[in-house]
Scaffold this active site. Structure first.
Site, PDB file in Angstrom:
ATOM      1  N   HIS A  17      59.136 -39.473   6.505  1.00 22.71           N
ATOM      2  CA  HIS A  17      58.460 -39.420   8.445  1.00 22.71           C
ATOM      3  C   HIS A  17      58.412 -40.572   8.092  1.00 22.71           C
ATOM      4  O   HIS A  17      58.140 -41.329   9.214  1.00 22.71           O
ATOM      5  CB  HIS A  17      56.968 -38.866   7.713  1.00 22.71           C
ATOM      6  CG  HIS A  17      57.385 -36.916   6.994  1.00 22.71           C
ATOM      7  ND1 HIS A  17      56.494 -36.102   6.375  1.00 22.71           N
ATOM      8  CD2 HIS A  17      57.867 -35.843   7.801  1.00 22.71           C
ATOM      9  CE1 HIS A  17      57.050 -35.198   5.899  1.00 22.71           C
ATOM     10  NE2 HIS A  17      57.735 -34.896   7.530  1.00 22.71           N
ATOM     11  N   LYS A  41      50.409 -20.574   7.841  1.00 27.20           N
ATOM     12  CA  LYS A  41      51.186 -21.565   6.499  1.00 27.20           C
ATOM     13  C   LYS A  41      50.070 -21.766   6.066  1.00 27.20           C
ATOM     14  O   LYS A  41      48.594 -22.071   5.659  1.00 27.20           O
ATOM     15  CB  LYS A  41      50.881 -23.173   7.300  1.00 27.20           C
ATOM     16  CG  LYS A  41      52.253 -22.925   7.881  1.00 27.20           C
ATOM     17  CD  LYS A  41      53.538 -24.479   7.360  1.00 27.20           C
ATOM     18  CE  LYS A  41      55.211 -24.242   8.516  1.00 27.20           C
ATOM     19  NZ  LYS A  41      55.375 -25.450   9.400  1.00 27.20           N
ATOM     20  N   ARG A  90      66.813 -33.915  11.019  1.00 29.69           N
ATOM     21  CA  ARG A  90      68.317 -34.175   9.566  1.00 29.69           C
ATOM     22  C   ARG A  90      69.396 -33.527   9.097  1.00 29.69           C
ATOM     23  O   ARG A  90      69.940 -34.264   8.964  1.00 29.69           O
ATOM     24  CB  ARG A  90      66.761 -33.598   8.291  1.00 29.69           C
ATOM     25  CG  ARG A  90      65.724 -34.198   7.976  1.00 29.69           C
ATOM     26  CD  ARG A  90      65.341 -33.300   6.852  1.00 29.69           C
ATOM     27  NE  ARG A  90      64.371 -32.279   8.036  1.00 29.69           N
ATOM     28  CZ  ARG A  90      62.800 -31.721   7.829  1.00 29.69           C
ATOM     29  NH1 ARG A  90      62.222 -32.047   6.485  1.00 29.69           N
ATOM     30  NH2 ARG A  90      62.739 -30.826   8.370  1.00 29.69           N
ATOM     31  N   SER A 128      58.883 -32.445   2.604  1.00 28.54           N
ATOM     32  CA  SER A 128      57.732 -31.944   2.040  1.00 28.54           C
ATOM     33  C   SER A 128      57.741 -31.313   1.425  1.00 28.54           C
ATOM     34  O   SER A 128      57.024 -30.579  -0.215  1.00 28.54           O
ATOM     35  CB  SER A 128      56.407 -31.317   3.072  1.00 28.54           C
ATOM     36  OG  SER A 128      56.942 -32.475   4.292  1.00 28.54           O
TER      37      SER A 128
HETATM   38  P1  ADP Z   1      58.927 -31.043   6.896  1.00 26.12           P
HETATM   39  O1  ADP Z   1      57.971 -29.552   6.469  1.00 26.12           O
HETATM   40  O2  ADP Z   1      60.218 -30.112   6.930  1.00 26.12           O
HETATM   41  O3  ADP Z   1      59.130 -32.566   5.869  1.00 26.12           O
HETATM   42  P2  ADP Z   1      57.559 -31.797   8.912  1.00 26.12           P
HETATM   43  O4  ADP Z   1      57.087 -30.555   9.433  1.00 26.12           O
HETATM   44  O5  ADP Z   1      56.146 -31.948   8.237  1.00 26.12           O
HETATM   45  O6  ADP Z   1      57.919 -31.185   8.549  1.00 26.12           O
HETATM   46  O7  ADP Z   1      58.197 -32.839   9.873  1.00 26.12           O
HETATM   47  C1  ADP Z   1      57.383 -33.636  11.696  1.00 26.12           C
HETATM   48  C2  ADP Z   1      58.832 -34.060  12.052  1.00 26.12           C
HETATM   49  O8  ADP Z   1      59.366 -35.031  10.544  1.00 26.12           O
HETATM   50  C3  ADP Z   1      59.174 -33.440  12.108  1.00 26.12           C
HETATM   51  O9  ADP Z   1      60.555 -33.660  13.471  1.00 26.12           O
HETATM   52  C4  ADP Z   1      60.981 -32.859  11.460  1.00 26.12           C
HETATM   53  O10 ADP Z   1      62.845 -32.891  11.852  1.00 26.12           O
HETATM   54  C5  ADP Z   1      60.883 -34.872  10.754  1.00 26.12           C
HETATM   55  N1  ADP Z   1      61.339 -35.023   9.430  1.00 26.12           N
HETATM   56  C6  ADP Z   1      60.969 -34.471   8.436  1.00 26.12           C
HETATM   57  N2  ADP Z   1      61.679 -35.014   7.334  1.00 26.12           N
HETATM   58  C7  ADP Z   1      62.493 -35.285   7.503  1.00 26.12           C
HETATM   59  C8  ADP Z   1      63.179 -37.132   6.990  1.00 26.12           C
HETATM   60  N3  ADP Z   1      63.138 -36.750   5.937  1.00 26.12           N
HETATM   61  N4  ADP Z   1      63.763 -37.834   7.946  1.00 26.12           N
HETATM   62  C9  ADP Z   1      63.882 -37.960   8.799  1.00 26.12           C
HETATM   63  N5  ADP Z   1      62.798 -36.409   9.705  1.00 26.12           N
HETATM   64  C10 ADP Z   1      62.218 -35.545   9.143  1.00 26.12           C
END
Ligand code: ADP
Length: 164
Positions: A17, A41, A90, A128
């Site tokens: 992120h 959630k 990703r 996450s």
């Molecule tokens: P997650 O729980 O899958 O990590 P989130 O809802 O917190 O997802 O993610 C918010 C945004 O950040 C989404 O657009 C997701 O695709 C992006 N994101 C999450 N992890 C990564 C990563 N490792 N690299 C790039 N973008 C990411």
């Protein structure tokens, strides 16, 4: 001035992120990291905890604002007077869902543009959920999340016993 919104659960924020945020502020004048309040959630961290961790992890980036929202993203965007959504991609598996989301958001508000950023290769496996899984089993997450998040995860899972 282009104000972009980066929405997500951020339960908790990871280096994946953070990488998107750091690259995002090079393109946009201001990036609002918007924590989605989703009653369906069952998050590990409360919204307040997630906001505080994002605040600590991004305190070196002045163009970042942190907020939370519930309901439709397009309504939140209107309220914030922003018309660009940042999404991180990703893998191909992210693409289908994100294409659907971008399409419905454009249908709901044609002025809104979704901007996709490819993950940095070194974080393409990072989510996450994977971080929580490793931390829950007391594995090392220091290469995956900022130190404040690592500390918070250790505290959350301190009393958690791994049973096989
Ligand atoms: P997650 O729980 O899958 O990590 P989130 O809802 O917190 O997802 O993610 C918010 C945004 O950040 C989404 O657009 C997701 O695709 C992006 N994101 C999450 N992890 C990564 C990563 N490792 N690299 C790039 N973008 C990411």
């Amino acid at each position: 001035m282009i104000h972009a919104v980066y929405p997500g659960s951020f339960d908790p924020i990871t280096y994946g992120h953070l990488d998107i945020i750091q690259r995002g502020v090079k393109i946009f004048d201001k990036v609002t990291v918007a924590v989605l309040i989703n009653p369906n959630k069952n998050p590990l961290f409360t919204v307040e905890e997630r906001i505080e961790l994002i605040r600590q992890a991004t305190k070196h980036i002045p163009q970042v604002e942190i907020d939370s929202f519930s309901g439709l993203l397009v309504d939140y965007m209107k309220k914030k007077n922003a018309n660009t959504i940042i999404k991180g991609l990703r893998a191909v598996s992210d693409f289908e869902y994100e294409l659907q989301m971008a399409s419905i958001n454009r249908k709901l508000d044609p002025n809104i543009e979704t901007f996709f950023m490819m993950t940095n290769n070194k974080y393409s496996f990072l989510s996450s959920s994977i971080v929580k899984e490793v931390a829950r089993h007391h594995g090392c997450v220091s290469d995956l999340v900022p130190p404040c998040v690592e500390e918070a995860l250790i505290k959350k899972y301190a009393g958690y016993k791994v049973t096989f």
